[in-house]
Design a protein around this motif. Structure first.
Motif, PDB file in Angstrom:
ATOM      1  N   ALA A 142      25.838  30.756  42.200  1.00 21.78           N
ATOM      2  CA  ALA A 142      25.605  31.304  43.541  1.00 21.78           C
ATOM      3  C   ALA A 142      24.430  30.620  44.241  1.00 21.78           C
ATOM      4  CB  ALA A 142      25.351  32.810  43.459  1.00 21.78           C
ATOM      5  N   THR A 143      23.525  30.046  43.471  1.00 20.22           N
ATOM      6  CA  THR A 143      22.329  29.460  44.072  1.00 20.22           C
ATOM      7  C   THR A 143      22.410  27.936  44.161  1.00 20.22           C
ATOM      8  OG1 THR A 143      21.285  29.448  41.898  1.00 20.22           O
ATOM      9  CG2 THR A 143      20.821  31.339  43.310  1.00 20.22           C
ATOM     10  N   CYS A 144      23.562  27.391  43.786  1.00 24.74           N
ATOM     11  CA  CYS A 144      23.718  25.931  43.791  1.00 24.74           C
ATOM     12  C   CYS A 144      24.140  25.445  45.176  1.00 24.74           C
ATOM     13  CB  CYS A 144      24.758  25.511  42.750  1.00 24.74           C
ATOM     14  SG  CYS A 144      25.012  23.727  42.740  1.00 24.74           S
ATOM     15  N   PRO A 145      23.405  24.487  45.758  1.00 25.35           N
ATOM     16  CA  PRO A 145      23.758  24.018  47.107  1.00 25.35           C
ATOM     17  C   PRO A 145      24.974  23.093  47.121  1.00 25.35           C
ATOM     18  CG  PRO A 145      21.858  22.807  46.289  1.00 25.35           C
ATOM     19  CD  PRO A 145      22.177  23.852  45.249  1.00 25.35           C
TER      20      PRO A 145
END
Lengths: 152, 128, 405
Positions: A142-145
């Motif tokens: 979820a936090t990976c760009p």
């Protein structure tokens, strides 16, 4: 990302049940979660399915790199931003003075670290997606760009 | 036939990394000499993903690769990284504004059969 | 632990294991930082005059000669040099009665000047990590420009007053013309049309004044104003998107920040790119009262005619230190520089070194030479060299040029 449908379409679809499942779709799901192997489908090794077998091998190859938790890292997409390192709840719990506060990990019990500019997975057994009490944690994806991490 | 585009420059970590390794590398050229375009704009120019597009204004003319955006539609807008390629098209008429229009580059875009403008040619232009 | 000078976050937790001529393993470097460290091993410069390789002494002598004989020299670059080198650079400009400018001229200069003069409230990134519950990236995409910004300070880490996870305790707002990598991660993304920044700011001010916004989706804009009002501590990170859009209307942004500070506590930290741009701007402010664009001809004069974008065309000689303006500036300006008597101090080959009359190779600052620098938020950070090198630092080269003049 490989889907069960893609796998299903390459299976013999003969409903022979030799793999122990009632349908090829069920086998496709099992292949995706790596509970079964291609060898569990004897029909597939009939020469008439050679093309399909090769395609399946290709399709499933990335899954072999997945850790026990199904985590795959696509190095070529990773920014090395460490968002996953800092957001991972296990990293936070095991490394309060390092990754929890945004710094490089100081504990060897962390799961995710940044090495040579990209993320690496250590200690996959510590991941919340591992073991009988696993939960579908997605803090790292979820936090990976750049969709550099995925679970299969 | 061409269309008018406004090009906005942006930062891309992979292009930056390639430029750090070498300004003279094929990777740096590949990641710099490209423009991210709206799907409808590309259809209008008869362009498929990865085909060449000519960008021209009163400053210069370059040929780069058109890449279809994965963002929401942005007709008339296109995006390039800041590089010797995008800088070919940036006006120097800055008067008292000092800051050149890096994010408001107005060009005419058209499909092109020519090959992508390479760095050697840009260097040649710098010398003349 | 090493410091990464790849961007103005100056990450201090880098661990590097070396083997001969390569990095065996680097820990905690982002992709951008990794590229910066790998740059040690490719495209290094050699001393040269008029394209022919020479000795270092000859190159320095020729550089001094060109600068001494120039009528209107420009000294440019500086954002990738240590404070120590920058100090010598400013002294050299005084001695030559030269124009001096840095990358801030067409980067974050406008905002940074207001921060340094105390006209915009600012804070450290450590304060952001410890206290901020709202981070606003406006025309900025740190995922690409400052990859560890969100993980070290502004969104994901735990802080003294932010002990819970980011989902519970922080809002991240992105205002941009495109859905950038950072916009994909944030909690609230607002797409604006190009040049719509002023109207966006005015709409938020209007809502804070109890009026209806005349811009954007009213419900979402009111929702955003409400997030802003409820915040304990908000941090705004303006990027080049905002700077280039507002240029001469920066007071609208100042008004918004002032208005936000009536309802809560808001700080501004401009997204400075190069690792020590702020350092140069601080030194210049102390020395001249201005952060950039100075001519030392018969005293101290400030003005846009001394900016690199203007002076490149009028100056007959230019000294470029640690910068590649021929890549980064508009073609016509780059061509003027290429045709001037160009002297370049740079560890690595670039379009600018290729066009230069004189190239002087230097140690890579932060990797092969030590010093001090100022992080984007004003925190001073010292660094030691981590690779052995016989190359001179920018400071040593500039000192030798000074002595030769």
């Amino acid at each position: 990302m490989v889907s069960a449908m893609e796998i299903y379409q390459l299976l013999p679809q003969a409903a022979c049940k030799e793999c122990g499942y009632v349908s090829c779709m069920a086998l496709a799901v099992a292949l995706l979660s790596r509970e079964k192997k291609l060898e569990d489908c004897p029909s597939l090794f009939d020469p008439k399915y050679a093309d399909k077998l090769n395609k399946l091998k290709e399709l499933l190859a990335p899954l072999e790199q997945a850790s026990e938790t199904g985590l795959i890292i696509h190095d070529e997409k990773c920014f090395g931003c460490a968002n996953c390192v800092v957001a991972c709840p296990v990293n936070v719990a095991n490394d309060p003075t390092g990754s929890a506060i945004g710094l490089g990990p100081k504990s060897d019990k962390v799961i995710l670290v940044i090495e040579n500019g990209v993320v690496r997975c250590l200690n996959p057994n510590e991941c919340r997606r591992f073991g009988p009490n696993r939960i579908l944690c997605n803090a790292c994806t979820a936090t990976c760009p750049s969709k550099a991490i995925e679970f299969v | 036939m061409g269309i008018d585009l406004r090009i906005i420059t942006f930062r891309d970590i992979f292009q930056y990394e390639a430029g750090k390794k070498s300004r003279f590398s094929p990777e740096f050229q590949n990641l710099s000499a490209q423009i991210i375009m709206d799907k409808d704009d590309m259809v209008q120019l008869g362009l498929k993903d990865g085909q060449n597009v000519c960008l021209e204004n009163e400053m210069s003319k370059i040929v780069v690769k058109a890449i279809q955006t994965d963002d929401e539609p942005h007709p008339g807008l296109a995006f390039m990284t800041n590089s010797p390629w995008s800088n070919q098209l940036v006006k120097d008429n800055i008067n008292d504004r000092i800051i050149p229009d890096f994010k408001a580059i107005l060009v005419q875009a058209s499909a092109s059969n020519e090959s992508v403008t390479n760095l050697a040619e840009l260097l040649e232009r710098l010398r003349h | 632990m090493a410091v990464c000078t790849g961007c103005s976050l100056l990450c201090e937790d880098i661990e590097v294991a070396l083997k001969t001529g390569a990095i065996e393993k680097a820990k905690n470097l982002c992709r951008k930082g990794q590229g910066h460290f790998q740059a040690l091993f490719s495209d290094r410069t050699v001393p040269s005059v008029e394209g022919g390789e020479t000795s270092l002494d000859q190159a320095i002598e020729k550089a001094a000669n060109i600068l001494m004989n120039a009528k209107d020299p420009l000294l440019y670059g500086w954002s990738n040099s240590s404070l120590e080198a920058q100090k010598v650079g400013i002294e050299l400009a005084k001695k030559l009665e030269a124009k001096i400018d840095d990358t801030s001229s067409f980067c974050q200069g406008q905002l940074l000047e207001r921060v340094l003069k105390g006209e915009l409230p600012s804070c450290t990134l450590d304060d952001v990590r410890n206290f901020a519950d709202v981070s606003v990236f406006w025309g900025a995409d740190p995922s690409n420009s400052h990859p560890r910004h969100l993980s070290r300070f502004s969104y994901y880490p735990r802080g003294s007053k932010r002990q819970k996870g980011y989902e519970e305790e922080r809002n991240c707002v992105v205002i941009d013309v495109r859905k950038s990598s950072t916009a994909k991660l944030c909690s609230d993304y607002f797409r604006i049309p190009p040049g719509g920044d002023a109207e966006f700011a005015e709409a938020i001010i209007a809502i804070l004044d109890g009026k209806m916004p005349r811009f954007g989706d009213k419900k979402r804009m009111i929702g955003l104003a409400s997030i802003f009002k409820k915040a304990d501590f908000g941090a705004i990170f303006p990027g080049l998107g905002l700077v280039y859009s507002l240029v001469q209307k920066m007071e609208i942004f100042e008004n918004l920040v002032a208005r936000l500070n009536d309802v809560s506590n808001y700080k501004v930290v401009p997204m400075v790119g190069h690792y020590n741009m702020r350092g140069f701007n601080e030194l210049m402010l102390d020395e001249t009262g201005y952060i950039n664009q100075i001519s030392f001809k018969n005293g101290v004069h400030h003005g846009s005619e001394n900016s690199v974008t203007m002076a490149a065309k009028s100056s007959d000689a230019c000294l470029v230190v640690g910068s590649d303006p021929l890549s980064a500036l508009p073609f016509v300006i780059a061509r003027s520089l290429a045709k001037s008597q160009l002297v370049v101090i740079d560890p690595r080959r670039s379009l600018t070194t290729d066009a230069a009359k004189v190239v002087i190779p230097s140690a890579m600052s932060g990797l092969e030479s030590g010093g001090k620098a100022v992080r984007m938020d004003g925190v001073r950070i010292s660094f030691e060299p981590i690779f052995e090198s016989n190359l001179l630092s920018d400071e040593e080269i500039l000192t030798r040029i000074m002595e030769a003049i």
